[in-house]
Each structure stands twice: as C-alpha cells, then as structure tokens.
Write a protein that holds these residues in place. Structure first.
Motif, PDB file in Angstrom:
ATOM      1  N   ALA A  22       1.472   6.603  16.662  1.00 41.80           N
ATOM      2  CA  ALA A  22       1.926   6.221  15.320  1.00 41.80           C
ATOM      3  C   ALA A  22       3.269   6.865  14.991  1.00 41.80           C
ATOM      4  O   ALA A  22       4.157   6.218  14.427  1.00 41.80           O
ATOM      5  CB  ALA A  22       0.877   6.605  14.286  1.00 41.80           C
ATOM      6  N   SER A  23       3.435   8.121  15.325  1.00 37.15           N
ATOM      7  CA  SER A  23       4.692   8.812  15.040  1.00 37.15           C
ATOM      8  C   SER A  23       5.846   8.148  15.773  1.00 37.15           C
ATOM      9  O   SER A  23       6.923   7.919  15.195  1.00 37.15           O
ATOM     10  CB  SER A  23       4.578  10.280  15.453  1.00 37.15           C
ATOM     11  OG  SER A  23       5.800  10.947  15.269  1.00 37.15           O
ATOM     12  N   THR A  25       5.954   5.026  16.923  1.00 38.05           N
ATOM     13  CA  THR A  25       6.151   3.651  16.460  1.00 38.05           C
ATOM     14  C   THR A  25       6.788   3.614  15.077  1.00 38.05           C
ATOM     15  O   THR A  25       7.648   2.770  14.789  1.00 38.05           O
ATOM     16  CB  THR A  25       4.811   2.899  16.457  1.00 38.05           C
ATOM     17  OG1 THR A  25       4.236   2.984  17.776  1.00 38.05           O
ATOM     18  CG2 THR A  25       5.005   1.430  16.111  1.00 38.05           C
ATOM     19  N   GLN A  26       6.397   4.524  14.201  1.00 41.17           N
ATOM     20  CA  GLN A  26       7.017   4.586  12.872  1.00 41.17           C
ATOM     21  C   GLN A  26       8.506   4.878  12.987  1.00 41.17           C
ATOM     22  O   GLN A  26       9.316   4.372  12.191  1.00 41.17           O
ATOM     23  CB  GLN A  26       6.342   5.660  12.016  1.00 41.17           C
ATOM     24  CG  GLN A  26       4.894   5.378  11.668  1.00 41.17           C
ATOM     25  CD  GLN A  26       4.735   4.366  10.519  1.00 41.17           C
ATOM     26  OE1 GLN A  26       5.610   3.561  10.256  1.00 41.17           O
ATOM     27  NE2 GLN A  26       3.589   4.405   9.862  1.00 41.17           N
ATOM     28  N   TRP A  29      10.526   1.781  13.382  1.00 42.05           N
ATOM     29  CA  TRP A  29      10.449   0.788  12.317  1.00 42.05           C
ATOM     30  C   TRP A  29      11.802   0.384  11.731  1.00 42.05           C
ATOM     31  O   TRP A  29      12.010  -0.790  11.402  1.00 42.05           O
ATOM     32  CB  TRP A  29       9.513   1.259  11.215  1.00 42.05           C
ATOM     33  CG  TRP A  29       8.763   0.101  10.624  1.00 42.05           C
ATOM     34  CD1 TRP A  29       9.154  -0.716   9.593  1.00 42.05           C
ATOM     35  CD2 TRP A  29       7.502  -0.396  11.068  1.00 42.05           C
ATOM     36  NE1 TRP A  29       8.202  -1.689   9.367  1.00 42.05           N
ATOM     37  CE2 TRP A  29       7.179  -1.503  10.253  1.00 42.05           C
ATOM     38  CE3 TRP A  29       6.610   0.000  12.064  1.00 42.05           C
ATOM     39  CZ2 TRP A  29       6.002  -2.228  10.409  1.00 42.05           C
ATOM     40  CZ3 TRP A  29       5.437  -0.717  12.223  1.00 42.05           C
ATOM     41  CH2 TRP A  29       5.143  -1.806  11.400  1.00 42.05           C
ATOM     42  N   GLU A  70      -3.667   3.177  12.043  1.00 41.95           N
ATOM     43  CA  GLU A  70      -2.840   4.358  12.298  1.00 41.95           C
ATOM     44  C   GLU A  70      -1.445   4.206  11.683  1.00 41.95           C
ATOM     45  O   GLU A  70      -0.857   5.180  11.223  1.00 41.95           O
ATOM     46  CB  GLU A  70      -2.706   4.591  13.808  1.00 41.95           C
ATOM     47  CG  GLU A  70      -4.000   4.965  14.497  1.00 41.95           C
ATOM     48  CD  GLU A  70      -4.530   6.300  14.016  1.00 41.95           C
ATOM     49  OE1 GLU A  70      -3.742   7.276  13.961  1.00 41.95           O
ATOM     50  OE2 GLU A  70      -5.724   6.378  13.685  1.00 41.95           O
ATOM     51  N   LEU A  71      -0.926   2.972  11.670  1.00 42.97           N
ATOM     52  CA  LEU A  71       0.400   2.749  11.100  1.00 42.97           C
ATOM     53  C   LEU A  71       0.389   2.848   9.583  1.00 42.97           C
ATOM     54  O   LEU A  71       1.380   3.235   8.970  1.00 42.97           O
ATOM     55  CB  LEU A  71       0.930   1.372  11.526  1.00 42.97           C
ATOM     56  CG  LEU A  71       1.390   1.237  12.974  1.00 42.97           C
ATOM     57  CD1 LEU A  71       1.807  -0.196  13.258  1.00 42.97           C
ATOM     58  CD2 LEU A  71       2.553   2.181  13.258  1.00 42.97           C
ATOM     59  N   ASP A  72      -0.708   2.430   8.965  1.00 36.66           N
ATOM     60  CA  ASP A  72      -0.849   2.490   7.511  1.00 36.66           C
ATOM     61  C   ASP A  72       0.312   1.786   6.806  1.00 36.66           C
ATOM     62  O   ASP A  72       0.953   2.316   5.910  1.00 36.66           O
ATOM     63  CB  ASP A  72      -0.941   3.944   7.048  1.00 36.66           C
ATOM     64  CG  ASP A  72      -1.385   4.051   5.580  1.00 36.66           C
ATOM     65  OD1 ASP A  72      -2.070   3.125   5.120  1.00 36.66           O
ATOM     66  OD2 ASP A  72      -1.030   5.051   4.927  1.00 36.66           O
ATOM     67  N   ARG A  73       0.579   0.541   7.264  1.00 32.38           N
ATOM     68  CA  ARG A  73       1.606  -0.288   6.663  1.00 32.38           C
ATOM     69  C   ARG A  73       1.007  -1.657   6.368  1.00 32.38           C
ATOM     70  O   ARG A  73       0.207  -2.165   7.166  1.00 32.38           O
ATOM     71  CB  ARG A  73       2.809  -0.470   7.594  1.00 32.38           C
ATOM     72  CG  ARG A  73       3.568   0.797   7.922  1.00 32.38           C
ATOM     73  CD  ARG A  73       4.738   0.475   8.830  1.00 32.38           C
ATOM     74  NE  ARG A  73       5.676  -0.409   8.139  1.00 32.38           N
ATOM     75  CZ  ARG A  73       6.792   0.005   7.537  1.00 32.38           C
ATOM     76  NH1 ARG A  73       7.091   1.290   7.504  1.00 32.38           N
ATOM     77  NH2 ARG A  73       7.601  -0.846   6.956  1.00 32.38           N
ATOM     78  N   GLY A  76       1.596  -3.933   9.248  1.00 35.41           N
ATOM     79  CA  GLY A  76       1.348  -3.338  10.561  1.00 35.41           C
ATOM     80  C   GLY A  76       0.622  -4.269  11.512  1.00 35.41           C
ATOM     81  O   GLY A  76       0.969  -4.361  12.693  1.00 35.41           O
TER      82      GLY A  76
END
Length: 315
Positions: A22-23, A25-26, A29, A70-73, A76
């Motif tokens: 997640a870290s 991939t974020q 973004w 995990e992305l919490d978007r 996502g």
C-alpha cells in the motif's frame, strides 16, 4: 556512449496486507493520471470491470477486494481492475526454450515503474511489476514463466489490460498448457504476444481484441503479428530485424540481448531497452541485466533493495 540513469527497486510485498504494498502504491498515485483515463474511472466502469473479472478471472476478485481495502481510496478497486488503464504500446523482444525465458523490455524510462516484486497473493510470484500489481513478465513457484510484447497493431477493443492477465496466469496456472487454455477464453484489449515457459514446454501466442488466440511456429516474438510489416513501421520499430536476430542468437545467448539490434537506444521515442530478464522458472530464479550490471532474485533468496543503473551504455 553514456546513457541515462534509472532507479529500480525490489520489494517483498507478501499478501499485500502488511503496509508495504500500500505504501509503495500510494506513492505512485500522483502519476495515475498518466496511466488511467478519467472517463473510465467511474462507478459504471468499475461495475463493468468487476463483472468481467467475475466471469473470466474470478480467483482475483478476493485479491482485488483485499488490496482495495489496503489502499483505502474510493477509486482503489477501479484502479486495481486496470479497467481505466490507457492502451500502451511498447517495444520488446523475447524468446523461450530449454526451460528459460529471455526478454528485453523496451519503453520510456520515465513511464516504467521499475519494481521487481515478490508476492504471495494466491501463490508465490516474482516479476517486474507495472501499474500497481500488473506484470510485464514473471514466474511462479510451480515453474511457469510468462512475458509480453506489444503485437504491433494499433487496434483497441473490449477486454483486459494484458498486465493483469499475466498476473492472473501466474497466480492460477502451473503449466504452459493450462495457461494457454485459460488465455483462449480471456478477452485482451490490444494485440499482444505472450511467451510462456515451463520445464517441459515453451510457446508464444498472439492474442488481441480482433483475433482468436494463435500459436506461433516458434517460441519467440518482437512487435508484430503479421508479416510483412509496413516499411514505415519497420523503420521505427525494427521488429522484423529484432525477431531475426533473437532467432539467430537463441535463448542461450544473453550477451546478444545487451547489444544492437536487440538492445535499443531509442529512449526519447519510448523504445529504449529498460532491462533484460533471464527467467529460469524450474530453478525459481531470475536475473535482470543491464550493460555492465546484473541483479539476481529467487524464491529461495529474494532480497529487497534498490539500484540505480545506467541505460543505453555501451561497454
């Protein structure tokens, strides 16, 4: 010749739930607008994409849900389906044989993620990641390796981005025969050439939105599916020249991949060689190569880290 610098990294993201995936991939973004079309990032597009996954690649649906959490978007899940991924057209040359998959990936340095990933979404997989969790090439713990090249025809239709198809094959298949059987029923949005290798078989197939899956006479590919290639396209891509060269060199000549015509210097045109990969899936190991440098990874000894390499350098 002095080339340009490109950073590559190696990440062990396991099942994607410990924060590392997640870290990473974020952090990508801010560049998502370069990959994904805005018009396709809608609830309707996400619904259609999920239905397509449920029909053709249902095993990945729980993985999408897990990673989206995990992305919490809010967008996502759409991101992870690659439904909004813009068509991308790259170079590349590849050949398989004797339990080895050898390939050059040619693209623009600024647009290549450059992330070697070890994951355990459904099973252990190592590969060169692109767009969050798609794969340009890779292998699994069953001894299957796959890679892609652009098929050279500028058509686009309904179907999956090939990056996620390669991920699916490695997550769910154990042999070339099984993977090709799956491919026959999976729609792919732009023409692609896929080479597959296991301990007993090697094969290259052509897929695309307007053709049935076609098995090629030999297990190698550049960037065309039909010959002859138009003269202007050949001048730009040198696809027929590269295919002749990789056939002549064979899968055992790694050095040939690091020199012209297989090694390409057209970085400003988006067709420079990013890396060479030599997969030996039966041994569970891969070596990524650049002029004067190599980086080996394996299931037995995957080592996270980062390297800055020089592209386009002649020794």
């Amino acid at each position: 010749m002095t080339g340009r610098q490109k950073a590559f990294r190696a990440l062990d993201i396991r099942d994607g739930t410990d924060g590392r995936w997640a870290s990473h991939t974020q952090a990508l973004w801010p560049h998502a607008g370069d990959w994904f079309s805005e018009e396709a990032r809608t609830p309707e597009a996400a619904k259609k994409a999920r239905a397509l996954f449920e029909t053709h690649m249902p095993e990945l649906v729980p993985v999408i849900d897990r990673l989206a959490g995990e992305l919490d978007r809010p967008d996502g899940a759409t991101f992870l389906t690659h439904a909004a991924l813009r068509p991308f057209f790259s170079g590349c040359t590849q050949i398989g044989g004797d339990g080895t998959l050898l390939r050059n990936y040619d693209f623009s340095p600024d647009a290549c993620e450059g992330t070697i990933v070890s994951s355990r979404f459904l099973r252990p997989v190592i590969g060169m990641q692109e767009a969050g969790w798609g794969l340009l090439d890779g292998m699994n713990d069953a001894g299957l390796a796959v890679s892609l090249t652009f098929g050279g025809r500028f058509v686009h239709g309904p179907g999956f981005a090939v990056l996620i198809v390669l991920r699916y094959l490695l997550e769910t298949c154990t042999t070339v025969e099984q993977a090709v059987a799956r491919l026959r029923s999976i729609p792919v949005s732009i023409p692609q050439n896929i080479t597959l290798v296991d301990s007993e078989q090697v094969m290259t197939v052509f897929v695309g939105p307007d053709i049935p899956l076609t098995v090629t006479p030999d297990a190698c590919a550049a960037n065309h599916q039909q010959a002859p290639v138009p003269e202007e396209q050949e001048r730009f891509s040198r696809t027929q020249e590269r295919l002749r060269a990789v056939r002549a060199a064979g899968v055992g000549d790694v050095a040939a991949m690091l020199r012209p015509p297989l090694y390409q210097y057209s970085y400003d045109e988006g067709l420079g060689t990013m890396y060479t990969a030599a997969y030996r899936p039966g041994e569970g190991r891969v070596t990524y190569l650049w002029p004067g440098e190599s980086w080996e990874q394996s299931f037995a000894a995957f080592v996270p880290g980062a390297r800055t390499v020089t592209l386009g350098r002649e020794d």
